[in-house]
Structures are given as C-alpha cells and as structure tokens.
Design an enzyme around this catalytic site. Structure first.
Site, PDB file in Angstrom:
ATOM      1  N   LYS A  26      22.590  30.933  66.937  1.00 60.72           N
ATOM      2  CA  LYS A  26      23.007  31.255  68.304  1.00 60.72           C
ATOM      3  C   LYS A  26      24.317  30.517  68.570  1.00 60.72           C
ATOM      4  O   LYS A  26      24.404  29.301  68.361  1.00 60.72           O
ATOM      5  CB  LYS A  26      21.940  30.802  69.310  1.00 60.72           C
ATOM      6  CG  LYS A  26      20.662  31.618  69.225  1.00 60.72           C
ATOM      7  CD  LYS A  26      19.617  31.110  70.201  1.00 60.72           C
ATOM      8  CE  LYS A  26      20.003  31.300  71.643  1.00 60.72           C
ATOM      9  NZ  LYS A  26      18.970  30.750  72.563  1.00 60.72           N
TER      10      LYS A  26
HETATM   11  O1  G3P Z   1      17.401  30.396  75.416  1.00 62.46           O
HETATM   12  C1  G3P Z   1      18.410  30.551  76.337  1.00 62.46           C
HETATM   13  C2  G3P Z   1      18.042  30.899  77.745  1.00 62.46           C
HETATM   14  O2  G3P Z   1      16.843  31.563  77.808  1.00 62.46           O
HETATM   15  C3  G3P Z   1      18.232  29.806  78.763  1.00 62.46           C
HETATM   16  O3  G3P Z   1      17.221  29.808  79.705  1.00 62.46           O
HETATM   17  O4  G3P Z   1      15.853  28.778  81.444  1.00 62.46           O
HETATM   18  O5  G3P Z   1      17.755  27.482  80.488  1.00 62.46           O
HETATM   19  O6  G3P Z   1      18.181  29.435  81.979  1.00 62.46           O
HETATM   20  P1  G3P Z   1      17.268  28.827  80.976  1.00 62.46           P
END
Ligand code: G3P
Length: 222
Positions: free
Chosen positions: A86
């Site tokens: 990623k």
């Molecule tokens: O994995 C990346 C993404 O899902 C980030 O999520 O909860 O940190 O906004 P969040």
C-alpha cells in the site's frame, strides 16, 4: 465484489473468514501498531489464518521514494504470493507506484481523498485504489466522490479496482455496494454490524421454543 477485512485482529479474521467469503486483509501502520507485533511476525500470524489464495495488503511506512521502494520489495519477499504494497498518493508515493509496477509488485494506492488522485494513481498502474470514504466526508460527500471515481474508471476502461476504505458505518458500505464497487475493506466492528440483527435471534429463539414445546427435543431429526 471483494470483501476485505481492515484489521490486524487475528481472532476477528479467523471468525469472519470462517463465516463469510473474504478476499483478504488490509493493514496500515496504525492497524499494525494495534497488534503490538513486528511486521514479519504479523505476516506469519496472518498466514496462519489466511489461505495462500487470499490477499494481504501491507503499507510502506517510509515516505521517501527510495524508502518506499525498499519496503515494497521487502513486503513482496515476506509473502511472495498474493501480497500488495500500500503506497499513499504523495509525490514520492506516486513515483513509487510507477516504479513498483515496472518491477511487477502488486500495488494499492492509498490515503486517497479525491477521485482525481485515484484516477492518476490508476494511470500509473495501481492495481487497487483506496479512497477513504469516512475521512472524505470531512471535505464533502465521501460516498458520492467514490461513485464519481467508479464512473471515471468505467468510461476510461481503466483496470484498477476501487477498494473503498475508512468505513465507520454500514450505510457507507451499503451505498457503495449498490453503486457496483469492486471491493471494500471494512473494519470488523462494521462487518459484525452488517451481519447482526436482534430480530434474527428473536426469530431463531421463537422457532426453537415452539419446536421444543411440540416435540420435546431441540433437533429436526428423531
Ligand atoms: O486502511 C486504511 C483506512 O481504512 C483508514 O481507516 O479508520 O483510519 O479512517 P481510518
């Protein structure tokens, strides 16, 4: 549609993987810190609960081009089959996405806040594009922006898959599945919220009680 779990919680992965059709697992540096493990150990733990055919997404932590590339090459060595690096869509990240694809490394372009960022990463060959639906809501309408992206890719015959991320509720997931999204990566609390409904247990309890009252046993067969 691919359902991916956005978590490092091994018990939740095991549980949901036995119950649902799961394509793989995504992590990011914050998710990895929650496991308290070094990445090599975490990858081993994932491999104990995932089959070889399931996908694993690990994010580069370095922010400079050389550092991202070094980590990208290392990630594809930790798990040679079905792993993706990623890479956030920063300037160095976009350079690294181009280079990683030249080297045949699977790439998910991440930390995407606009359809334009995603489209440009798709032009660089990213296999997956991860717009942060809930975080995008702070700047506009996350779901609508992702729908735009799906359309932009469709009319331009682009191969990259959208894997929407950063979900905080089931409605966001529901709206994007309805829009024909290729993949979603969802934290376990939102997946359980998609599965569970109090009415289901009430119905099952009622069936069991009626059956037991009539036949004095808890199974269909004598
Ligand atoms: O994995 C990346 C993404 O899902 C980030 O999520 O909860 O940190 O906004 P969040």
């Amino acid at each position: 549609m691919e359902l991916v779990l956005d978590t490092s919680n091994i018990e939740a992965i095991k549980d949901l993987n036995s119950m649902l059709t799961v394509t793989g697992v995504t992590t990011n540096p914050t998710i990895v810190t929650k496991s308290g493990k070094e990445i090599e150990d975490l990858v081993k733990a994932f491999d104990e609960v995932l089959s070889e055919d399931q996908l694993l997404f690990v994010q580069a932590v370095s922010t400079d081009f050389e550092g991202i590339m070094e980590e990208a090459r290392a990630i594809s060595k930790f798990r040679p089959k079905n792993s993706y690096v990623k890479i956030p869509v920063t300037h160095d990240g976009l350079r690294a996405i181009k280079q990683a694809k030249k080297e045949g490394i699977g790439v998910l372009a991440t930390a995407i806040y606009t359809a334009n960022q995603a489209f440009l990463a798709a032009m660089n060959g990213a296999d997956y594009l991860a717009p942060y639906v809930n975080r995008m809501d702070n700047y506009g309408d996350g779901v609508e922006n992702v729908k735009d992206l799906i359309e932009m890719l469709r009319v331009n015959n682009m191969d990259s898959k959208v894997i929407a991320a950063s979900f905080k509720n089931t409605r966001q997931v529901h709206e994007l599945i309805k829009a024909g999204i290729q993949a979603v990566t969802v934290p376990e609390d939102v997946v359980y919220a998609m599965i569970n409904h109090p009415g289901t247990q009430i119905a099952v309890d009622e069936f069991s009680a009626n059956w037991e009252k009539a036949y004095h046993r808890t199974t269909l067969l004598k």
